[in-house]
Design an enzyme around this catalytic site. Structure first.
Site, PDB file in Angstrom:
ATOM      1  N   GLY A 191      -5.838  15.431   4.986  1.00  0.00           N
ATOM      2  CA  GLY A 191      -6.847  15.927   4.055  1.00  0.00           C
ATOM      3  C   GLY A 191      -7.751  14.794   3.613  1.00  0.00           C
ATOM      4  CD  GLU A 201      -8.382   9.682   7.673  1.00  0.00           C
ATOM      5  OE1 GLU A 201      -7.796  10.418   6.853  1.00  0.00           O
ATOM      6  OE2 GLU A 201      -9.148  10.119   8.543  1.00  0.00           O
TER       7      GLU A 201
HETATM    8  C1  6MZ Z   1      -7.603  13.583   7.310  1.00  0.00           C
HETATM    9  C2  6MZ Z   1      -7.826  15.512   8.519  1.00  0.00           C
HETATM   10  C3  6MZ Z   1      -8.652  14.849   9.466  1.00  0.00           C
HETATM   11  O1  6MZ Z   1      -4.616  21.793   9.103  1.00  0.00           O
HETATM   12  O2  6MZ Z   1      -6.432  23.499   8.981  1.00  0.00           O
HETATM   13  N1  6MZ Z   1      -7.715  16.770   8.907  1.00  0.00           N
HETATM   14  N2  6MZ Z   1      -7.311  14.883   7.444  1.00  0.00           N
HETATM   15  N3  6MZ Z   1      -8.378  12.887   8.153  1.00  0.00           N
HETATM   16  C4  6MZ Z   1      -8.929  13.480   9.248  1.00  0.00           C
HETATM   17  N4  6MZ Z   1      -9.718  12.735  10.063  1.00  0.00           N
HETATM   18  C5  6MZ Z   1     -11.063  13.062  10.364  1.00  0.00           C
HETATM   19  N5  6MZ Z   1      -8.972  15.744  10.406  1.00  0.00           N
HETATM   20  C6  6MZ Z   1      -8.393  16.920  10.056  1.00  0.00           C
HETATM   21  O3  6MZ Z   1      -6.727  21.436  10.388  1.00  0.00           O
HETATM   22  C7  6MZ Z   1      -7.807  20.957   9.622  1.00  0.00           C
HETATM   23  C8  6MZ Z   1      -7.304  20.101   8.478  1.00  0.00           C
HETATM   24  O4  6MZ Z   1      -6.697  18.906   8.996  1.00  0.00           O
HETATM   25  C9  6MZ Z   1      -6.959  17.806   8.141  1.00  0.00           C
HETATM   26  C10 6MZ Z   1      -7.796  18.335   6.979  1.00  0.00           C
HETATM   27  O5  6MZ Z   1      -6.931  18.656   5.913  1.00  0.00           O
HETATM   28  C11 6MZ Z   1      -8.415  19.592   7.569  1.00  0.00           C
HETATM   29  O6  6MZ Z   1      -8.755  20.546   6.590  1.00  0.00           O
HETATM   30  P1  6MZ Z   1      -5.686  22.528   9.857  1.00  0.00           P
HETATM   31  O7  6MZ Z   1      -5.193  23.186  11.109  1.00  0.00           O
END
Ligand code: 6MZ
Length: 371
Positions: free
Chosen positions: A199, A229
């Site tokens: 997130g 990050e």
């Molecule tokens: C942190 C990330 C992310 O869980 O709905 N997500 N969290 N850093 C990143 N780097 C760019 N990329 C994705 O997939 C989408 C969710 O994954 C996390 C975020 O919480 C995003 O809402 P799901 O399947």
């Protein structure tokens, strides 16, 4: 690129809703647009935009989540994502996703994961192994081993091992995080192998998730954390002190963080394209892959969000080849080493009546058979 596609690969950092095909997102947006529920042209623009800051990426996820709110869509995207990884010869994937509640769709965190599992069952282009120790395995046409000898064999039909990680979103409360961990425990026999913390890194506090993460560990679940990050020295220290089984990214590390990481040997999931696109790392030449690789620190190349960043696992390997000059032998080794860091449990699974292997050994064996 052709060779990078043909080589067997392991994917350990892929977010389900970040890995959706653009064509599917556009189709879903069109459907909602036609019903007057969203402004299609605006959403189309957001989906097709190429360069996004990290903050913009999280705005895009809010849009994507509006498009994927019902069970049937969650099932569809899971099926497509797994088929896409399999089509580029990923032999083992840990797919992570945040269980979601949506009362208007009758969705609970539990039914969301059920819909994901339904997507795994719906995959038709390859065999999917996602149940680590079930009697059902005996009845699957498991092509892993020959019935006549115990050597790894070339399969006639492709197979992909899939494990799920349940993500805790940094916007969640301690209670919500705990609910996700309980769900992961309940779903362990369906291949849920661990917990991820992800997130928007600008949101939330480490202490909020810690009780749930500690509980996950006590119960034997593996944990991976999005770490570094954004610049947040205290949190990076706290996360490394927790000794997670893996971390993702590690972009904003300082000297003392590197020291701690390297002495702990915690494997790092590296997502080159994602880091460059979000400007978390200024250029590919400045990426910490080189330093970690040269230090022989455990690393694995991953996509993060293959849809959002228009990449693939094969493309990440291609970048390593073209930017850092790794040869084929080194790339194969890099890829194979990742088997060591997978979260598939060590429960013995049965391949035909005569052979018993752990899920990890089965993955290794299958990986080698595909080389
Ligand atoms: C942190 C990330 C992310 O869980 O709905 N997500 N969290 N850093 C990143 N780097 C760019 N990329 C994705 O997939 C989408 C969710 O994954 C996390 C975020 O919480 C995003 O809402 P799901 O399947």
């Amino acid at each position: 690129m052709e060779w990078c596609v043909s080589m067997p690969k392991i994917e350990l950092h892929a977010h389900l809703n970040g890995s959706i095909r653009d064509s599917t997102l556009l189709e879903l947006a069109k459907g909602l647009g036609d019903k007057g529920l969203i402004d299609f042209s605006q959403v189309e623009h957001v989906i097709l935009k190429n360069d996004r800051s990290l903050a913009e990426v999280f705005k895009l996820f809010d849009v994507i989540h509006i498009l994927t709110t019902d069970h049937a869509t969650v099932t569809r995207i899971t099926k497509e994502v797994v088929e896409d990884f399999a089509s580029e010869n990923v032999v083992y994937v840990e797919l992570r996703t945040t269980p979601k509640k949506n009362e208007s769709k009758g969705m609970s965190k539990h039914s969301y994961i059920e819909a994901v599992l339904e997507g795994l069952r719906a995959v038709s282009s390859v065999d999917v192994d996602f149940i680590p120790h079930s009697e059902e395995l005996k009845n699957l046409s498991n092509p892993l081993l020959s019935t006549t000898n115990d050597k790894c064999n070339e399969n006639t039909r492709k197979k992909i091992f899939v494990r799920l990680l349940l993500s805790i979103d940094r916007r969640e409360t301690t209670e919500a995080a705990m609910e996700t961990v309980m769900l992961a425990l309940e779903m362990g026999h369906f291949g849920v192998a661990g917990i991820d913390l992800s997130g928007n890194p600008a949101v939330g506090e480490w202490v909020t998730y810690l009780p749930a993460l500690k509980f996950a560990r006590e119960q034997g679940l593996c944990v991976t954390l999005h770490c570094g990050e954004v610049p947040n020295s205290r949190e990076i220290h706290d996360m490394l002190d927790f000794l997670p089984e893996r971390i993702g990214h590690a972009c904003f590390f300082e000297e003392d963080h590197w020291r701690k990481l390297k002495s702990s040997k915690i494997p790092v999931e590296l997502c080159l394209t994602s880091n460059i696109r979000t400007l978390s790392v200024p250029s590919i030449d400045a990426h910490h892959f080189v330093d970690l690789y040269n230090a022989k620190h455990p690393v694995v190349l991953c996509t993060d969000d293959s849809g959002v960043f228009s990449t693939s696992v094969s493309n990440e390997y291609k970048i390593v080849r073209s930017s850092f000059g790794l040869g084929r032998k080194e790339m194969l080794e890099l890829s194979k080493n990742a088997v060591e860091y997978i979260f598939a449990d060590n429960t013995v699974i049965r391949c035909y009546d005569a052979y018993e292997l752990t899920a990890r050994d089965a993955t290794y064996c299958y990986y080698v058979s595909r080389q």
